[in-house]
Design a protein around this motif. Sequence first.
Motif, PDB file in Angstrom:
ATOM      1  N   LEU A 267      -5.859 -11.916   8.393  1.00 18.50           N
ATOM      2  CA  LEU A 267      -4.420 -11.717   8.358  1.00 18.50           C
ATOM      3  C   LEU A 267      -4.015 -10.891   7.146  1.00 18.50           C
ATOM      4  O   LEU A 267      -3.187  -9.990   7.245  1.00 18.50           O
ATOM      5  CB  LEU A 267      -3.701 -13.071   8.357  1.00 18.50           C
ATOM      6  N   ILE A 268      -4.636 -11.175   6.016  1.00 17.64           N
ATOM      7  CA  ILE A 268      -4.311 -10.439   4.791  1.00 17.64           C
ATOM      8  C   ILE A 268      -4.706  -8.969   4.940  1.00 17.64           C
ATOM      9  O   ILE A 268      -3.937  -8.070   4.589  1.00 17.64           O
ATOM     10  CB  ILE A 268      -5.002 -11.076   3.566  1.00 17.64           C
ATOM     11  N   SER A 269      -5.883  -8.715   5.487  1.00 13.83           N
ATOM     12  CA  SER A 269      -6.301  -7.320   5.643  1.00 13.83           C
ATOM     13  C   SER A 269      -5.406  -6.594   6.644  1.00 13.83           C
ATOM     14  O   SER A 269      -5.098  -5.415   6.466  1.00 13.83           O
ATOM     15  CB  SER A 269      -7.768  -7.232   6.068  1.00 13.83           C
ATOM     16  N   GLU A 270      -4.974  -7.277   7.692  1.00 13.83           N
ATOM     17  CA  GLU A 270      -4.069  -6.644   8.655  1.00 13.83           C
ATOM     18  C   GLU A 270      -2.741  -6.301   7.997  1.00 13.83           C
ATOM     19  O   GLU A 270      -2.188  -5.229   8.239  1.00 13.83           O
ATOM     20  CB  GLU A 270      -3.836  -7.561   9.857  1.00 13.83           C
TER      21      GLU A 270
ATOM     22  N   PRO B  31       0.450  -0.318   6.791  1.00 12.75           N
ATOM     23  CA  PRO B  31       1.006   1.033   6.590  1.00 12.75           C
ATOM     24  C   PRO B  31       0.134   2.134   7.209  1.00 12.75           C
ATOM     25  O   PRO B  31       0.625   3.227   7.471  1.00 12.75           O
ATOM     26  CB  PRO B  31       1.049   1.185   5.074  1.00 12.75           C
ATOM     27  N   PHE B  32      -1.138   1.847   7.442  1.00  8.54           N
ATOM     28  CA  PHE B  32      -2.034   2.847   8.016  1.00  8.54           C
ATOM     29  C   PHE B  32      -2.094   2.780   9.544  1.00  8.54           C
ATOM     30  O   PHE B  32      -2.831   3.550  10.166  1.00  8.54           O
ATOM     31  CB  PHE B  32      -3.444   2.688   7.437  1.00  8.54           C
TER      32      PHE B  32
ATOM     33  N   PRO C  53      -0.014   3.816  11.905  1.00  3.23           N
ATOM     34  CA  PRO C  53       0.247   5.080  12.614  1.00  3.23           C
ATOM     35  C   PRO C  53      -0.934   6.044  12.554  1.00  3.23           C
ATOM     36  O   PRO C  53      -1.217   6.752  13.527  1.00  3.23           O
ATOM     37  CB  PRO C  53       1.454   5.662  11.884  1.00  3.23           C
ATOM     38  N   VAL C  54      -1.647   6.063  11.449  1.00  2.00           N
ATOM     39  CA  VAL C  54      -2.802   6.945  11.321  1.00  2.00           C
ATOM     40  C   VAL C  54      -3.902   6.490  12.264  1.00  2.00           C
ATOM     41  O   VAL C  54      -4.523   7.309  12.956  1.00  2.00           O
ATOM     42  CB  VAL C  54      -3.300   6.981   9.854  1.00  2.00           C
ATOM     43  N   ARG C  55      -4.152   5.193  12.318  1.00  2.00           N
ATOM     44  CA  ARG C  55      -5.182   4.669  13.213  1.00  2.00           C
ATOM     45  C   ARG C  55      -4.808   4.915  14.665  1.00  2.00           C
ATOM     46  O   ARG C  55      -5.650   5.281  15.482  1.00  2.00           O
ATOM     47  CB  ARG C  55      -5.403   3.176  12.965  1.00  2.00           C
ATOM     48  N   GLY C  56      -3.533   4.755  14.995  1.00  3.10           N
ATOM     49  CA  GLY C  56      -3.070   5.024  16.358  1.00  3.10           C
ATOM     50  C   GLY C  56      -3.196   6.492  16.711  1.00  3.10           C
ATOM     51  O   GLY C  56      -3.592   6.847  17.826  1.00  3.10           O
TER      52      GLY C  56
END
Length: 87
Positions: free
Chosen positions: A3-6, A11-12, A14-17
Amino acid sequence: MGLISEVLLLPFAPVRGSAWAIKQVVQEAERIYYDPATIRAELARLEEQLEAGEITEEEFDRQEDELLDRLETASRTGAGTGNGTTQ
């Protein structure tokens, strides 16, 4: 920790998408590029251009070699096994 890493990586998103969408577009373009039906249609158009005098024999040979290389790659790798559309 998940959960913490998510939350930290949110913020990233949109880049991953965007990266995923770009990958999907590239895969579809490669599928069409190596589709044997598409390559055969391009070979037929190329022959028509030669017969109509729109291209020279040398240009025909060069483009035909490129298309035959693509067809060989497609048959060797099993690429382009889509629905056979040419557009």
